[in-house]
Design a protein around this motif. Structure first.
Motif, PDB file in Angstrom:
ATOM      1  N   ALA A 143       0.834  -1.206   0.000  1.00  0.00           N
ATOM      2  CA  ALA A 143       0.000   0.000   0.000  1.00  0.00           C
ATOM      3  C   ALA A 143       0.864   1.249   0.000  1.00  0.00           C
ATOM      4  O   ALA A 143       0.597   2.209  -0.720  1.00  0.00           O
ATOM      5  CB  ALA A 143      -0.918  -0.017   1.216  1.00  0.00           C
ATOM      6  N   GLY A 144       1.922   1.245   0.815  1.00  0.00           N
ATOM      7  CA  GLY A 144       2.805   2.414   0.903  1.00  0.00           C
ATOM      8  C   GLY A 144       4.234   1.962   1.058  1.00  0.00           C
ATOM      9  O   GLY A 144       4.804   2.029   2.143  1.00  0.00           O
ATOM     10  N   THR A 145       4.829   1.465  -0.036  1.00  0.00           N
ATOM     11  CA  THR A 145       6.222   1.004   0.007  1.00  0.00           C
ATOM     12  C   THR A 145       6.971   1.549  -1.208  1.00  0.00           C
ATOM     13  O   THR A 145       6.348   1.994  -2.172  1.00  0.00           O
ATOM     14  CB  THR A 145       6.336  -0.533  -0.068  1.00  0.00           C
ATOM     15  N   LYS A 146       8.286   1.502  -1.134  1.00  0.00           N
ATOM     16  CA  LYS A 146       9.105   1.748  -2.333  1.00  0.00           C
ATOM     17  C   LYS A 146      10.280   0.783  -2.296  1.00  0.00           C
ATOM     18  O   LYS A 146      10.730   0.374  -1.211  1.00  0.00           O
ATOM     19  CB  LYS A 146       9.570   3.205  -2.391  1.00  0.00           C
ATOM     20  N   PHE A 147      10.743   0.396  -3.481  1.00  0.00           N
ATOM     21  CA  PHE A 147      11.874  -0.522  -3.567  1.00  0.00           C
ATOM     22  C   PHE A 147      13.115   0.321  -3.818  1.00  0.00           C
ATOM     23  O   PHE A 147      13.200   1.017  -4.826  1.00  0.00           O
ATOM     24  CB  PHE A 147      11.644  -1.531  -4.703  1.00  0.00           C
ATOM     25  N   GLU A 148      14.057   0.288  -2.875  1.00  0.00           N
ATOM     26  CA  GLU A 148      15.196   1.191  -2.941  1.00  0.00           C
ATOM     27  C   GLU A 148      16.457   0.437  -2.548  1.00  0.00           C
ATOM     28  O   GLU A 148      16.469  -0.226  -1.501  1.00  0.00           O
ATOM     29  CB  GLU A 148      14.956   2.322  -1.939  1.00  0.00           C
TER      30      GLU A 148
END
Ligand code: AMP
Ligand code: GLY
Length: 397
Positions: free
Chosen positions: A342-347
């Motif tokens: 829902a509220g993630t980022k791949f970094e």
């Protein structure tokens, strides 16, 4: 290869995309809902997209479907700006329900302070509802006229004077969904329940949703049929509505009443709904664009699904983003578990938090108690420094 574009990047959109990826030859692309209609149109043309689905209400209200259609892009699933008024204008939906004889709370449309004060005096326990979109936060349910009067100033300052004042209804809440093609509705054959309040026991501030499950046992097949025939179909035929139709209901002592319509799938209800579907939505959505939705079907698995939302501590007011998340893979190793983002980022090779509600841990099992246990077992595998906040009573009442 069928390319499908989903506008929206939350848990609902991830769940829809996951369902559509069941078609082996499909490729799912996502685009941020803040993109302009023009940018989305360009992307659709460049990528030769076969089907576009719009998840959240905001681009619908901006008229994204109208813009795409006007630019020769027809394979767009979602209501036009005018149809979206069902959700974005509570005066409009109130009038429509009056016209169609659909049971709802007694209400008064108000435009001035004088009207509002007069209307508050009509109901023992009034509910103040902002006319427009407010991300689920434009409603104040009051315990007395005094409380409504006290809260009025703040409410008016936030939302202005176009307010629907309603009587407070009591009963269990549930939501019902269908795919509408302008004439007919293909309904989901079970109802869902979501949990809007932040904390266990339904206390604390309203949120974007802390969990959901289905099927809801207190909603019978007979009641679902009645809701389809007496509410969904009349609304769709009167407005030529196309898209996901969401009916929020409350089961009162005088029978079921509508509290709201939404012009989209529910979030987080879409997450358990997608877990229960046997097949991809591709065929029903495509046929609905041709006005033939009833030539398809929505077959559900037996059993139940439960979704537990992992949120950041401090949500919904303030919270820290960019925290590293661990354990998603481990959670998904459990049979019957899918973790929607829902509220993630791949970094830098790992997942980081990127929003107040981070992950939607969703289970499928043969019964609701088992689905519930499974979702909590999986949720316990996932962690961030400082820990998540989640409700412990999803699907318990
Ligand atoms: P809405 O945005 O209209 O769905 O309202 C948000 C929430 O406020 C609903 O999910 C209900 O819990 C509550 N609510 C809205 N209208 C009423 C009402 N007339 N009586 C009691 N609760 C209501
Ligand atoms: N689950 C509530 C909503 O989507 O509005």
């Amino acid at each position: 290869m069928k390319k499908i574009l989903i506008v929206g990047t939350g848990g609902r959109e991830h769940a829809l995309g996951w369902n559509l990826s069941k078609d082996r030859d499909s490729k799912i692309l996502y685009v941020a809902p803040e993109k302009t209609s023009r940018e989305v149109a360009e992307l659709i043309k460049k990528e030769k997209i076969e089907l576009t689905i719009i998840g959240p209400e905001e681009p619908l209200e901006r008229g994204m479907v109208d813009f795409l259609n006007m630019n020769g892009i027809q394979n767009v699933f979602g209501p036009t700006k005018e149809m979206t008024k069902l959700e974005s204008d509570k005066f409009y939906s109130y009038d429509l329900m009056e016209e169609l004889g659909i049971p709802q709370a007694r209400s008064v449309k108000c435009f001035h302070l004088f009207d509002i004060k007069k209307a508050i005096k009509m109901f023992e326990k009034p509910v103040l509802k902002y006319r427009g979109l407010a991300g689920g936060k434009g409603v104040k349910v009051c315990n007395s006229q005094k409380e409504a009067m006290e809260d009025l100033n703040l409410f008016l300052r936030k939302f202005g004077k176009d307010i629907l004042v309603a009587e407070r209804l009591y009963g269990k809440e549930f939501s019902v969904f269908g795919i509408a093609d302008g004439k007919n509705v293909l309904p989901f054959k079970v109802a869902f329940q979501d949990y809007k309040r932040l904390n266990d026991g339904d206390i604390g501030p309203n949120t974007g949703g802390m969990g959901a499950y289905g099927p809801v046992q207190f909603v019978s097949k007979k009641l679902l049929k009645k809701i389809n025939e007496e509410i969904m179909i009349p609304v769709v035929r009167r407005t030529n509505y196309r898209g996901f139709l969401y009916v929020g209901m409350i089961l009162t002592e005088d029978g079921p009443k509508v509290i709201e319509f939404n012009a989209r799938f529910g979030d987080p209800e879409a997450q358990p709904a997608m877990m229960l579907l046997k097949d991809s939505l591709y065929v029903p959505l495509k046929l609905s664009l041709e006005g033939k939705v009833l030539e398809s079907s929505l077959d559900l698995k037996d059993g139940a699904s439960c979704c537990v939302v992992l949120a950041l501590k401090g949500y919904p007011e303030n919270y820290e983003i960019g925290l590293p998340i661990s354990g998603i893979e481990e959670a998904e190793k459990i049979e019957g578990i899918k973790v929607f983002h829902a509220g993630t980022k791949f970094e830098n090779g790992s997942w980081k938090t990127n929003g107040g509600r981070v992950l939607d841990v969703t289970s499928y099992s043969r019964g609701l108690p088992q689905a519930r246990d499974l979702a909590y077992q999986a949720a316990s595998k996932i962690n961030i420094p400082g820990g998540f906040h989640h409700r412990k009573d999803i699907a318990l009442f």
